[in-house]
Scaffold this motif. Structure first.
Motif, PDB file in Angstrom:
ATOM      1  N   UNK A 219      49.302  31.609 -48.168  1.00 18.48           N
ATOM      2  CA  UNK A 219      50.504  32.416 -48.369  1.00 18.48           C
ATOM      3  C   UNK A 219      50.732  32.800 -49.833  1.00 18.48           C
ATOM      4  N   UNK A 220      50.307  31.943 -50.763  1.00 19.54           N
ATOM      5  CA  UNK A 220      50.506  32.230 -52.178  1.00 19.54           C
ATOM      6  C   UNK A 220      51.850  31.791 -52.711  1.00 19.54           C
ATOM      7  N   UNK A 221      52.781  31.478 -51.845  1.00 17.51           N
ATOM      8  CA  UNK A 221      54.095  30.955 -52.238  1.00 17.51           C
ATOM      9  C   UNK A 221      54.561  30.026 -51.132  1.00 17.51           C
ATOM     10  N   UNK A 222      55.434  29.083 -51.499  1.00 15.13           N
ATOM     11  CA  UNK A 222      55.737  27.998 -50.572  1.00 15.13           C
ATOM     12  C   UNK A 222      57.141  28.010 -49.985  1.00 15.13           C
ATOM     13  N   UNK A 223      58.045  28.841 -50.493  1.00 14.48           N
ATOM     14  CA  UNK A 223      59.451  28.700 -50.105  1.00 14.48           C
ATOM     15  C   UNK A 223      59.658  28.814 -48.600  1.00 14.48           C
ATOM     16  N   UNK A 224      59.068  29.829 -47.971  1.00 15.47           N
ATOM     17  CA  UNK A 224      59.185  29.970 -46.512  1.00 15.47           C
ATOM     18  C   UNK A 224      58.523  28.816 -45.772  1.00 15.47           C
ATOM     19  N   UNK A 225      57.266  28.565 -46.116  1.00 13.98           N
ATOM     20  CA  UNK A 225      56.485  27.580 -45.373  1.00 13.98           C
ATOM     21  C   UNK A 225      57.077  26.189 -45.518  1.00 13.98           C
ATOM     22  N   UNK A 226      57.511  25.837 -46.722  1.00 14.53           N
ATOM     23  CA  UNK A 226      58.069  24.505 -46.939  1.00 14.53           C
ATOM     24  C   UNK A 226      59.347  24.302 -46.135  1.00 14.53           C
ATOM     25  N   UNK A 227      60.179  25.339 -46.053  1.00 12.56           N
ATOM     26  CA  UNK A 227      61.394  25.235 -45.245  1.00 12.56           C
ATOM     27  C   UNK A 227      61.057  25.071 -43.777  1.00 12.56           C
ATOM     28  N   UNK A 228      60.093  25.852 -43.289  1.00 11.82           N
ATOM     29  CA  UNK A 228      59.692  25.744 -41.889  1.00 11.82           C
ATOM     30  C   UNK A 228      59.043  24.390 -41.600  1.00 11.82           C
ATOM     31  N   UNK A 229      58.358  23.838 -42.570  1.00  9.93           N
ATOM     32  CA  UNK A 229      57.693  22.548 -42.400  1.00  9.93           C
ATOM     33  C   UNK A 229      58.690  21.389 -42.360  1.00  9.93           C
ATOM     34  N   UNK A 230      59.625  21.381 -43.307  1.00 11.61           N
ATOM     35  CA  UNK A 230      60.517  20.229 -43.473  1.00 11.61           C
ATOM     36  C   UNK A 230      61.885  20.429 -42.837  1.00 11.61           C
ATOM     37  N   UNK A 231      62.291  21.676 -42.618  1.00  7.30           N
ATOM     38  CA  UNK A 231      63.627  21.959 -42.111  1.00  7.30           C
ATOM     39  C   UNK A 231      64.667  21.923 -43.224  1.00  7.30           C
ATOM     40  N   UNK A 232      65.825  22.531 -42.951  1.00  8.42           N
ATOM     41  CA  UNK A 232      66.923  22.529 -43.911  1.00  8.42           C
ATOM     42  C   UNK A 232      66.651  23.401 -45.115  1.00  8.42           C
ATOM     43  N   UNK A 233      67.283  23.045 -46.224  1.00  4.06           N
ATOM     44  CA  UNK A 233      67.087  23.730 -47.499  1.00  4.06           C
ATOM     45  C   UNK A 233      66.012  22.992 -48.273  1.00  4.06           C
ATOM     46  N   UNK A 234      65.013  23.723 -48.780  1.00  3.67           N
ATOM     47  CA  UNK A 234      63.886  23.093 -49.467  1.00  3.67           C
ATOM     48  C   UNK A 234      63.662  23.779 -50.808  1.00  3.67           C
TER      49      UNK A 234
END
Length: 329
Positions: free
Chosen positions: A130-145
């Motif tokens: 993806x090149x950036x993590x904001x979307x994926x990290x939120x989808x992975x962990x849930x909530x605000x990341x």
């Protein structure tokens, strides 16, 4: 390894670039990409749901391709599988559909690992794809990341607090927008005062939600790094954000757009915004969802037929809508 029992994988939609948190803050939303995986004698892929015309119903589907990439990196062998995909996330609207399908593929491959797949494993692959993590990290962990790329190459995704009363009204038009295209409109450098204000607003959001159970003032979500440049290309999206702001509602571009995310604890306020938009012909073709923040993130579990039936019933009753009545929060 063989897949002994069927599994399902569920990945939430997400808002990237939350307010001033460009490439740094992501928020998971309670609508999903759901994948059912069963043993099979040959590959079978089916797709239903949102943006089905944009999703391949064969082995070229992104979920399968990302599963094969992860299997290659993790040195595991994927047997033929029956993969049923039920998608609730509109494609190329800025709601994390690309990241969700990548995560689903990684999770599929993880079913065949002997070692347990760790958060870092997912983040490393996501950064590559993806090149950036904001979307994926939120989808992975849930909530605000909150995401951070350390100078040593390590990737961090840290969960922040979002009060339970907070809902997100996500709205999107019938047309798409490519993230890569929207990145090209951004400047290479920014003045120091812009960067300082961005940092102040990000820290203010995080600190506010440590002490309060409502939504921060709309000014906390103002952005000077990506929204002004992208909204020049999307005047009807700018109109939604401006209208919501004039009504006192924090509104922001979701990811690279064109979706808009409006944060509120008040269903009546969301309804009022939708009613105002419905007066203008341009927005009568837009779709929306009014949802809670997803706090579970990626879910991977075995299932029995009754569980699958219940999951599918929940998906069928969770459809994007175009009328203006929001259920009470």
């Amino acid at each position: 390894m063989k897949l002994e029992v069927p599994h399902y994988i569920r990945v939430p939609a997400s808002v990237g670039n939350v307010g001033p948190g460009f490439d740094a803050l992501g928020l998971a939303l309670q609508f999903h990409l759901t994948v059912f995986v069963e043993p099979a004698s040959e590959w079978q892929v089916t797709v239903e749901g949102e943006s089905v015309e944009d999703l391949a119903a064969d082995e070229t589907n992104r979920v399968v391709q990302m599963a094969r990439l992860a299997a290659e990196r993790w040195k595991v062998q994927l047997p033929p599988l029956r993969v049923e995909i039920f998608n609730e996330i509109p494609v190329q609207r800025g709601l994390g559909g690309s990241g969700a399908s990548a995560l689903a593929g990684f999770a599929l491959a993880s079913l065949f690992r002997r070692a347990q797949t760790q958060t870092q494993d997912y983040l490393n692959l996501a950064a590559e794809v993806e090149g950036h993590l904001d979307n994926v990290a939120a989808s992975l962990l849930g909530g605000l990341v909150a995401c951070y790329y350390a100078s040593d190459g390590r990737l961090y995704a840290l969960s922040g607090r979002v009060p339970r009363p907070v809902h997100v009204l996500s709205l999107w038009p019938p047309w798409k927008m490519e993230t890569a295209k929207m990145r090209r409109v951004l400047p290479e450098t920014y003045p120091r005062d812009v960067v300082v204000r961005q940092l102040q607003r990000v820290t203010a959001i995080l600190a506010y939600w440590q002490e309060h159970d409502d939504v921060p003032p709309k000014d906390f979500f103002y952005d000077e790094v990506h929204q002004p440049y992208r909204l020049e290309k999307m005047p009807e999206v700018r109109r939604v954000i401006d209208l919501a702001s004039s009504m006192g509602l924090p509104a922001l571009l979701s990811g690279a757009g064109p979706a808009v995310a409006v944060l509120t604890t008040d269903a009546a306020a969301a309804t009022a915004l939708l009613e105002r938009l419905a007066r203008e012909r341009t927005y009568r073709s837009w779709s929306w969802r009014f949802v809670r923040v997803d706090r579970r993130g990626l879910v991977v579990r075995p299932y029995r037929p009754l569980m699958k039936k219940r999951l599918l019933e929940a998906i069928q009753t969770s459809r994007p809508v175009t009328d203006t009545k929001v259920p009470a929060a």
